[in-house]
Design an enzyme around this catalytic site. Sequence first.
Site, PDB file in Angstrom:
ATOM      1  N   HIS A   1     -32.296 -36.064  70.427  1.00  8.50           N
ATOM      2  CA  HIS A   1     -32.777 -36.015  69.046  1.00  8.50           C
ATOM      3  C   HIS A   1     -32.943 -37.394  68.429  1.00  8.50           C
ATOM      4  O   HIS A   1     -33.453 -37.539  67.315  1.00  8.50           O
ATOM      5  CB  HIS A   1     -31.791 -35.176  68.208  1.00  8.50           C
ATOM      6  CG  HIS A   1     -32.392 -34.577  66.999  1.00  8.50           C
ATOM      7  ND1 HIS A   1     -31.903 -34.776  65.734  1.00  8.50           N
ATOM      8  CD2 HIS A   1     -33.475 -33.779  66.851  1.00  8.50           C
ATOM      9  CE1 HIS A   1     -32.637 -34.133  64.860  1.00  8.50           C
ATOM     10  NE2 HIS A   1     -33.596 -33.513  65.508  1.00  8.50           N
TER      11      HIS A   1
ATOM     12  N   LYS B   1     -34.338 -40.937  67.387  1.00  3.36           N
ATOM     13  CA  LYS B   1     -35.680 -41.410  67.079  1.00  3.36           C
ATOM     14  C   LYS B   1     -35.595 -42.917  66.847  1.00  3.36           C
ATOM     15  O   LYS B   1     -35.082 -43.371  65.827  1.00  3.36           O
ATOM     16  CB  LYS B   1     -36.232 -40.668  65.861  1.00  3.36           C
ATOM     17  CG  LYS B   1     -36.378 -39.164  66.120  1.00  3.36           C
ATOM     18  CD  LYS B   1     -36.594 -38.369  64.864  1.00  3.36           C
ATOM     19  CE  LYS B   1     -36.814 -36.900  65.205  1.00  3.36           C
ATOM     20  NZ  LYS B   1     -35.619 -36.269  65.812  1.00  3.36           N
TER      21      LYS B   1
ATOM     22  N   HIS C   1     -37.511 -34.240  55.899  1.00  5.07           N
ATOM     23  CA  HIS C   1     -37.102 -34.230  57.298  1.00  5.07           C
ATOM     24  C   HIS C   1     -36.123 -35.385  57.524  1.00  5.07           C
ATOM     25  O   HIS C   1     -35.532 -35.513  58.587  1.00  5.07           O
ATOM     26  CB  HIS C   1     -38.325 -34.358  58.203  1.00  5.07           C
ATOM     27  CG  HIS C   1     -38.047 -34.071  59.636  1.00  5.07           C
ATOM     28  ND1 HIS C   1     -37.855 -35.061  60.570  1.00  5.07           N
ATOM     29  CD2 HIS C   1     -37.910 -32.906  60.310  1.00  5.07           C
ATOM     30  CE1 HIS C   1     -37.622 -34.519  61.759  1.00  5.07           C
ATOM     31  NE2 HIS C   1     -37.646 -33.209  61.625  1.00  5.07           N
TER      32      HIS C   1
ATOM     33  N   LYS D   1     -32.586 -37.398  57.024  1.00  3.62           N
ATOM     34  CA  LYS D   1     -31.179 -36.989  56.941  1.00  3.62           C
ATOM     35  C   LYS D   1     -30.392 -38.174  56.405  1.00  3.62           C
ATOM     36  O   LYS D   1     -30.456 -39.274  56.958  1.00  3.62           O
ATOM     37  CB  LYS D   1     -30.612 -36.589  58.305  1.00  3.62           C
ATOM     38  CG  LYS D   1     -31.262 -35.341  58.907  1.00  3.62           C
ATOM     39  CD  LYS D   1     -32.444 -35.697  59.739  1.00  3.62           C
ATOM     40  CE  LYS D   1     -32.982 -34.472  60.465  1.00  3.62           C
ATOM     41  NZ  LYS D   1     -34.414 -34.571  60.762  1.00  3.62           N
TER      42      LYS D   1
END
Length: 619
Positions: A277, A279, A505, A507
């Site tokens: 996950h 990025k 999107h 966090k």
Amino acid sequence: MSQDSHHGKWTISSSDDDDDEALPPSGTHRPAASSHSPHLSAPPSVPKLEPVSASVEVKPEPANPPVSSLVIGSEARQSAAKSQVNPVKYETGPSLAGKRKKEVSDGSGWALSDSDDDDGDVKGKSASNLPKRAPPSPKAKKPKVESERPPSPHGRLYYIDEPDDFFESSIPCLNDTYRFYLNKVTGLDRKYNSGALHIKDILSPLFGTLKESVQFNYCFDISWMVNQFPPEFRDRPVLIVHGDKREAKARLLQQAQPFPHVRFCQAKLDIAFGTHHTKMMLLWYEEGFRVVILTSNLIRADWYQKTQGMWMSPLFPRLPEGSGASAGESPTFFKRDLLEYLASYRAPELEDWIQRIKEHDLSETRVYLVGSTPGRYVGSDMERWGHLRLRKLLYENTEPIPGDERWPVIGQFSSIGSMGLDKTKWLAGEFQRTLTTLGKSSLRSDTPVHLLYPSVEDVRTSLEGYPAGGSLPYSIQTAQKQLWLHSYFHRWKADTTGRSHAMPHIKTYMRASPDFTQLAWFLVTSANLSKAAWGALEKSNTQVMVRSYELGVLYLPSAFDMKTFPVHTNPFPVSSSSSAFPVPFDLPPTCYSPKDQPWIWNIPYSQAPDTHGNIWVPS
């Protein structure tokens, strides 16, 4: 056993396991469209559990079935894509309610991003088990127009080509103090994109003469990604670090066949239901080296009308020949921690990059790296990754604040895993202890906790409309087992950044003063609210288990010679030297009203249309 609820008759798999990110769905459900808004506040509105026979192929990684030319990850996004190809229009006449109006099938190459869902509840269904579509109405058929542009997933002509001045033609005014930036959002007033960045800006010659790059991510549209590079860099070598396996991996490699300069590195996912996950971009220039840690997938939808964020490093110069092993380290030990994170992949493809980083001077870095890598850790290794890594940094690098028990913790995210039967199972018993750590102060259990997650109304009135909910994959299976969690929820409101209607999107996690004018710390990360992302203690707290790869950066005032960060009340247009921190949403957070409900992707919303005139019927 099934029950007729406000959403029709539901059949939902039962499980007493409170770690849903490890549980794939055990069946399918087909709720009937309803004229009632969903409520999860108490039974009987909440569907009861019923065991059903397994009818799907179980896959530990998020499936990526080819849906037209979509690049999508979870079932939530697949459902969004299907709904967008054949949207259900809101009709006042009951005879038309719930009937799909057939649109021209798409061949434009548009893409929807992965769900970023750590919840096994919504993973692993084969393409044959995607939500079914009603036959098209004869009235909806349109004659083919040869010159007509195919529809986007949001409906005809949804994607608007950005104007020429949307992208930067000269070095933009950016906040050089914190180097925390939001993504540009198409359709906003220009001032709210001043000081924000698009992927084309990041990869442009304005920031360096690119020689080679690495793209760590979860979901990719390779053709779209290649086209984000400027023509002069478009054939420079790119290494893709991904977590796809089997069929998903084959599809990813097939995407790259026209691009011989694109190579792949598969991240090892040895614990079931973990995801890659993280990025991150590693950018190697003729002039030096740069790191970008961000929240966006490498697909168009994630860079279009969603709220996203990133930390972009300064340009790191090359060290002089013969520099020692510790040369180029920052006060935050960013270089050491980045090298350790890359080494955790145990990937030969990254060895050259590890060596390149060693040869550069990262001493200007003022943020701390907070990563997660899959594994079970004991002893001192427990504090290397996940929320225990964050806890250690807060313990060692912050100071207690008088009255800190009144300083609320704020968590903001786009996906939610299973928290257990009550707050003591993980949220308060484990994660909250990390988030409330301030130096060596004593643990306080009464610290306020505010969790930001979009409501149904936030999604309905968003720029994308209901399909934005495909990126917010909180499932009914998880939600109905943790109604206690919803009392923590707050709306997504971001008027200060102009992004109230750009669904998050991003966090972020932070600790704010009681009047919300100061921050004790701030974290931007890929990690959602889940045990898979942050890790969970096991074996009487002697071991921590982490399922997924995640990465973020932590801002601590001490690294900026400050006691606290002042909150920026008017962050746009951006000032290059402001000492106030640009929190991406409004403070104080707005608590859910009694009528508000959290967005749940796999139940219908047919009471009111979204901003594109559609309703949401996932099956």
